[in-house]
Scaffold this active site. Structure first.
Site, PDB file in Angstrom:
ATOM      1  N   SER A 144     -11.322  -7.933  -2.108  1.00 40.12           N
ATOM      2  CA  SER A 144     -10.949  -7.389  -0.798  1.00 40.12           C
ATOM      3  C   SER A 144     -10.253  -6.032  -0.873  1.00 40.12           C
ATOM      4  CB  SER A 144     -10.045  -8.383  -0.057  1.00 40.12           C
ATOM      5  OG  SER A 144      -8.790  -8.499  -0.697  1.00 40.12           O
ATOM      6  N   LYS A 170      -2.717  -6.827   0.091  1.00 37.87           N
ATOM      7  CA  LYS A 170      -3.429  -5.952   1.029  1.00 37.87           C
ATOM      8  C   LYS A 170      -2.647  -4.648   1.171  1.00 37.87           C
ATOM      9  CE  LYS A 170      -6.192  -9.426   2.224  1.00 37.87           C
ATOM     10  NZ  LYS A 170      -7.622  -9.477   1.844  1.00 37.87           N
TER      11      LYS A 170
END
Length: 278
Positions: free
Chosen positions: A42, A119
């Site tokens: 991701s 993230k």
């Protein structure tokens, strides 16, 4: 008898040494740095599957999430940070707190599952965010975007989970070249990094997100392959993340394994030793 006494003392000293070593390691991991191995794609191309890094836990101060978790399903071990420090959860504050900066790559606890996620922080408390035609807007202004060629990787199983990459030029057969469009994104504070795009999909067109006070908004750099704050927690995303759930900042990759295990040293990527995280 003397021999038995010496043998017993030696065993006891060995046990104490192991206990002290574990205590020191636990304190070090709780207060300073936590190891983290990238399990998914991701955050490509900033972070690749198999990157091994240490998270700087001093960056934002300490909360219940700073306590270490030890989860080894194969042996039935599941000691969570909340099991140890759950008494400190709920007030959304931190000890020796420092505010994170927009653009930081952050490891945090998922607000529902408690699992560690990594993230990029793009939204601060009070921000209004929206993605329009794949472009991130912060407080009604689009972020800077500049085309930056193509990201390429081999279409094959990656990491211990055997994850296969999604490709913009797909479907791509085993061993083929998987491509994604790459752009350089620049946030309002001047932080720049690469983002990847695969397809035109729902997450490229969103409603408005109003970040609550004491919370943050995160996105993966691999934009079309990331479950992040764009999705509510009920839909498998992370939603808004409370300040107390931040664990630390990812600053530097120590080494990176392209194989199924970090122990397979012959698969380590030679260009990622001590690489800074931008």
């Amino acid at each position: 008898m003397a021999t038995k006494a010496k043998s017993g003392n030696a065993i006891w000293e060995t046990i104490k040494t192991i206990v002290y070593a574990l205590l020191i390691a636990g304190v070090f991991r709780t207060l300073f740095f936590q190891p983290f191995w990238i399990p998914s794609g991701s955050m490509k191309e900033t972070l690749l599957i198999g990157d091994f890094l240490f998270v700087n836990k001093m960056a934002y101060g300490y909360s219940y999430a700073s306590c270490p978790s030890l989860i080894i399903p194969s042996v039935g071990l599941n000691v969570d940070a909340e099991d140890i420090c759950g008494f400190a959860k709920g007030d959304n504050t931190r000890l020796l707190a420092s505010d994170p900066e927009r653009g930081d790559v952050v490891v945090f606890r998922h607000p529902v599952s408690g699992r560690d996620f990594i993230k990029r922080l793009v939204g601060l408390p009070g921000d209004k965010l929206q993605i329009k035609d794949g472009v991130l807007h912060i407080n009604d202004a689009p972020v800077g975007l500049e085309d930056n060629g193509v990201f390429e990787e081999i279409a094959t199983a990656q990491g211990p989970q055997g994850l296969r990459p999604r490709c913009e030029n797909g479907p791509v057969g085993e061993g083929g070249v998987c491509q994604k469009s790459r752009q350089t994104e620049t946030l309002p504070n001047g932080v720049s990094y690469s983002v990847l795009n695969i397809a035109n999909q729902g997450s490229d067109h969103t409603g408005i997100y109003q970040v609550p006070e004491g919370h943050f908004f995160f996105m993966g750099d691999n934009r079309d392959n990331s479950a992040d704050s764009r999705l509510p927690q009920a839909a498998g995303g992370v939603g808004f993340v409370p300040f107390e759930n931040l664990i630390g900042r990812a600053d530097r990759i120590m080494f990176s394994s392209a194989g199924r295990s970090m122990l397979f040293f012959w698969t380590w990527r030679s260009d990622r030793f001590f690489k800074g995280v931008d």
